[in-house]
Write a protein that holds these residues in place. Structure first.
Motif, PDB file in Angstrom:
ATOM      1  N   LEU A  20     -77.843  55.188 -74.341  1.00 20.06           N
ATOM      2  CA  LEU A  20     -76.982  54.985 -75.514  1.00 20.06           C
ATOM      3  C   LEU A  20     -75.528  55.322 -75.177  1.00 20.06           C
ATOM      4  N   ARG A  21     -75.321  56.403 -74.454  1.00 23.34           N
ATOM      5  CA  ARG A  21     -73.958  56.781 -74.089  1.00 23.34           C
ATOM      6  C   ARG A  21     -73.333  55.716 -73.184  1.00 23.34           C
ATOM      7  N   ALA A  22     -74.079  55.230 -72.204  1.00 19.27           N
ATOM      8  CA  ALA A  22     -73.563  54.194 -71.297  1.00 19.27           C
ATOM      9  C   ALA A  22     -73.259  52.904 -72.057  1.00 19.27           C
ATOM     10  N   GLY A  23     -74.009  52.643 -73.125  1.00 19.84           N
ATOM     11  CA  GLY A  23     -73.789  51.449 -73.945  1.00 19.84           C
ATOM     12  C   GLY A  23     -72.734  51.653 -75.009  1.00 19.84           C
ATOM     13  N   ASP A  24     -72.094  52.823 -75.019  1.00 19.63           N
ATOM     14  CA  ASP A  24     -71.039  53.142 -75.972  1.00 19.63           C
ATOM     15  C   ASP A  24     -71.521  53.044 -77.424  1.00 19.63           C
ATOM     16  N   VAL A  25     -72.751  53.527 -77.645  1.00 17.65           N
ATOM     17  CA  VAL A  25     -73.321  53.572 -79.000  1.00 17.65           C
ATOM     18  C   VAL A  25     -73.228  55.017 -79.478  1.00 17.65           C
ATOM     19  N   GLY A  26     -72.642  55.239 -80.660  1.00 13.37           N
ATOM     20  CA  GLY A  26     -72.605  56.577 -81.239  1.00 13.37           C
ATOM     21  C   GLY A  26     -74.004  56.994 -81.642  1.00 13.37           C
ATOM     22  N   PHE A  27     -74.387  58.218 -81.300  1.00 11.02           N
ATOM     23  CA  PHE A  27     -75.736  58.707 -81.580  1.00 11.02           C
ATOM     24  C   PHE A  27     -75.713  60.228 -81.619  1.00 11.02           C
ATOM     25  N   ALA A  28     -76.833  60.790 -82.028  1.00 13.72           N
ATOM     26  CA  ALA A  28     -77.040  62.235 -81.913  1.00 13.72           C
ATOM     27  C   ALA A  28     -78.528  62.503 -81.799  1.00 13.72           C
ATOM     28  N   LEU A  29     -78.868  63.508 -81.018  1.00 14.74           N
ATOM     29  CA  LEU A  29     -80.239  63.994 -80.962  1.00 14.74           C
ATOM     30  C   LEU A  29     -80.558  64.597 -82.324  1.00 14.74           C
ATOM     31  N   ALA A  30     -81.748  64.319 -82.838  1.00 12.29           N
ATOM     32  CA  ALA A  30     -82.121  64.781 -84.176  1.00 12.29           C
ATOM     33  C   ALA A  30     -83.551  65.336 -84.133  1.00 12.29           C
ATOM     34  N   GLY A  31     -84.080  65.673 -85.294  1.00 10.20           N
ATOM     35  CA  GLY A  31     -85.470  66.088 -85.409  1.00 10.20           C
ATOM     36  C   GLY A  31     -85.783  67.370 -84.655  1.00 10.20           C
ATOM     37  N   GLY A  32     -87.050  67.489 -84.278  1.00 12.27           N
ATOM     38  CA  GLY A  32     -87.523  68.706 -83.639  1.00 12.27           C
ATOM     39  C   GLY A  32     -86.821  69.049 -82.341  1.00 12.27           C
ATOM     40  N   TYR A  33     -86.487  68.023 -81.553  1.00  8.67           N
ATOM     41  CA  TYR A  33     -85.798  68.319 -80.294  1.00  8.67           C
ATOM     42  C   TYR A  33     -84.357  68.758 -80.524  1.00  8.67           C
ATOM     43  N   ALA A  34     -83.728  68.329 -81.606  1.00  7.10           N
ATOM     44  CA  ALA A  34     -82.407  68.871 -81.945  1.00  7.10           C
ATOM     45  C   ALA A  34     -82.555  70.349 -82.293  1.00  7.10           C
ATOM     46  N   GLY A  35     -83.582  70.670 -83.069  1.00  9.93           N
ATOM     47  CA  GLY A  35     -83.839  72.074 -83.386  1.00  9.93           C
ATOM     48  C   GLY A  35     -84.075  72.892 -82.133  1.00  9.93           C
TER      49      GLY A  35
END
Length: 185
Positions: A20-35
């Motif tokens: 996603l970063r290489a494709g220049d798409v804004g994103f964020a880790l979410a859910g349990g793994y964000a926790g």
């Protein structure tokens, strides 16, 4: 797709974030793994990312073009990515609310498994977990450990205001206050 040790999920997390970063798409880790990235317990299910709803089609294209297996389930608020023997949910709506640039803008850039990526703000994470509670899905074990582990990082008044419409979330917050996880108002 059983991965009791989580190695496949962790590899999938890194692969999707880097793509996603290489494709220049804004994103964020979410859910349990964000926790988990913010200091909570490691989950034993899938990995979740969020993208702005306006970028969902482009995100799916970027991931598919990178050779990841992208599938559209019947739900109209996410798509799924399969890689490294694991499933990754890419959500563009959380509990009925559109993921937007404002939510992504609150994400905190940090290193997760040696990869720098945005991670949803602890308050947004807990709001999402609380808002998802309902009569058919009221498993408080999805909220309590994360809320307890991240309690100092959470803007509790904002979380309470954002979920005041949800009676089960209100009850969960009452319990968290009784357990002295949420400070008295």
């Amino acid at each position: 797709m059983s991965d009791p040790e989580g190695a496949g999920r962790r590899e999938a997390l890194k692969r999707v974030a880097v793509t996603l970063r290489a494709g220049d798409v804004g994103f964020a880790l979410a859910g349990g793994y964000a926790g988990w990235a913010l200091g909570g317990p490691e989950p034993d299910n899938d990995v979740d990312f969020v993208v702005a709803e306006a970028d969902a089609d482009r995100a799916a294209s970027v991931l598919g073009e990178a050779g990841l297996d992208v599938r559209q389930p019947p739900e109209d608020w996410l798509f799924k990515v399969y890689t490294d023997g694991a499933m990754v949910d890419v959500l563009f709506r959380l509990a009925g609310e559109t993921v937007d640039d404002e939510l992504l803008g609150r994400a905190v850039e940090q290193e997760v498994l040696s990869v720098s990526m945005p991670v949803v703000d602890a308050t947004d994470l807990v709001i999402g977990k609380l808002a998802a509670l309902n009569e058919h899905a009221c498993d408080l074990s999805k909220v309590l450990p994360t809320a307890r582990a991240l309690r100092e990082k959470i803007d509790w008044p904002r979380a309470e205001a954002a979920t005041a419409w949800n009676d089960i979330a209100v009850a969960c917050l009452f319990l968290l206050r009784r357990l002295q996880v949420v400070p008295e108002a």
